[in-house]
Every structure is written in C-alpha cells, then in structure tokens.
Design an enzyme around this catalytic site. Structure first.
Site, short mmCIF file in Angstrom:
data_model
loop_
_atom_site.label_atom_id
_atom_site.label_comp_id
_atom_site.label_asym_id
_atom_site.label_seq_id
_atom_site.Cartn_x
_atom_site.Cartn_y
_atom_site.Cartn_z
N LEU A 86 0.97 -1.14 0.18
CA LEU A 86 0.19 0.05 0.04
C LEU A 86 1.02 1.26 0.03
O LEU A 86 1.82 1.36 0.78
CB LEU A 86 -1.04 0.15 1.20
CG LEU A 86 -2.25 -0.64 1.24
CD1 LEU A 86 -3.12 -0.38 2.61
CD2 LEU A 86 -3.11 0.05 0.19
N ASP A 87 0.65 2.32 -0.74
CA ASP A 87 1.47 3.28 -1.01
C ASP A 87 1.51 3.94 0.41
O ASP A 87 0.72 3.95 1.22
CB ASP A 87 0.79 4.37 -1.90
CG ASP A 87 0.75 3.65 -3.40
OD1 ASP A 87 1.80 2.99 -3.74
OD2 ASP A 87 -0.27 3.84 -4.14
N TYR A 88 2.50 4.96 0.77
CA TYR A 88 2.76 5.62 1.78
C TYR A 88 1.52 6.53 2.01
O TYR A 88 1.21 6.79 3.24
CB TYR A 88 4.11 6.51 1.38
CG TYR A 88 4.26 7.59 2.56
CD1 TYR A 88 4.85 6.96 3.84
CD2 TYR A 88 4.20 8.88 2.63
CE1 TYR A 88 5.29 7.87 5.01
CE2 TYR A 88 4.64 9.64 3.69
CZ TYR A 88 5.19 9.24 4.65
OH TYR A 88 5.56 10.04 5.72
#
Length: 188
Positions: free
Chosen positions: A40-42
């Site tokens: 999951l992206d930052y």
C-alpha cells in the site's frame, strides 16, 4: 507463523526498514519475520496482509489467482455513470490497460476513522466516494485509474483483500490468523 492483518495508517511505508524519519511496518508489527503480501502506498490506508509463507504470499498477490482487492476512494469531483463505466470497461495507463471488476458510488462508511492530516477540502470543488474492486495491484493503480477519468483520488482505503477485511481494525491495529485457516479461506 500466522497471516497478519494490519490496518496500515496513512503515511506509513509498507516495509520494515527505515527511510529517513518515516514510520514503517516495524512501528506496528512486532516481528520482522514476515513480509507484506502486496503493498500500500505511503499515502494510502487500510488492509495490508503480512506472512512468511511464500506460497500464501503468491496466492494473495499474483494476478493469475484473481484475488479481489476492494478500495474506497474519496475523489475530487462527482463520479457519474460514464466515469464509473469507463473504470469497468478499462482505461489506458502508461504501463498498459487497467480495469475495475466493479466501480460504484458509495457513502462514506460509518466506521471511517479521522485521517491525520485531513484531506484538503475546497469549497468550490465537490468530492464523492467510490468503491472499486480490482484483481491486479500495480503501483498506484487505483489512483492512476481514477485520475484517468477526471476524478483525482484524495483519500484511498483498501477495505478487503479476498476474504479478509479491515472492518474491525483501527489504524495501526493487527490481527493474526493461523496459516491453515488463511489457506482454507482462500480455497472457499
């Protein structure tokens, strides 16, 4: 080692090693003997699965298994049926075509937690929530898909991966599932 379900908070890297002063999975998961099954992206939130079982990790992440990933996206603008139909029919991204299994308008869930910092709100630009289901998981795929139909994503929450859900986990909270139970749930 069990399958670990984590509700990854906003602004946390999906890795155990540090990158400057950013928070990582090590701030929320007691063991570094597991690896994320996907990322999951930052700046995205929600369900992240961790395991040390390579076969299980592959069953979760490999697109050939077509394990559904469900997202709630708060987007800038108002999604109409044309935009939702385009997401399902498929859009062209720089790394190839991408399409949603489903894309529908959604209400903000009653379980939604406050995000810090909150999203930017502009009085002159409306926003809405859409629910998307995809079976791939390319880099920033949902964000790029919504942007391609004129609906930039303001907030993105992964709520489900296959049979697992983030419903009863607060941000930063984990739950463990025995690996045998995880395999049983995938095979259903």
């Amino acid at each position: 080692m069990p399958l670990i379900l984590l509700n990854k908070p906003h602004r946390v890297l999906s890795q155990f090693t540090t990158d400057g002063d950013k928070q990582t999975l090590a701030d929320y998961v007691d063991t570094a003997a597991v690896y994320p099954a996907g990322r999951l992206d930052y700046d995205s939130e929600g369900l992240l699965l961790l395991t040390n079982d390579g076969r299980l990790q592959s069953a979760i992440t490999d697109p050939k298994h077509r394990l559904a990933k469900r997202y709630l996206a708060q987007v800038e603008g108002v999604a109409d049926s044309l935009a939702l139909d385009r997401l399902i029919a498929g859009v062209r991204l720089k790394d190839g075509p991408a399409k949603a299994v489903s894309a529908t308008l959604a209400e903000p869930p009653d379980w939604l937690w406050a995000r810090q910092p909150p999203i930017r709100e502009r009085k002159s630009v409306p926003d809405c929530w859409i629910e998307l289901v995809i079976t791939e998981g390319r880099n920033r795929q949902v964000r790029r898909m919504t942007a391609s139909v004129g609906l930039p994503t303001l907030r993105l929450i992964r709520t489900h991966i296959g049979p697992w859900s983030v419903d009863d986990l607060s941000p930063g909270e984990t739950r463990s599932i025995p690996v045998n139970d995880a395999w049983s749930e995938i095979r259903r």
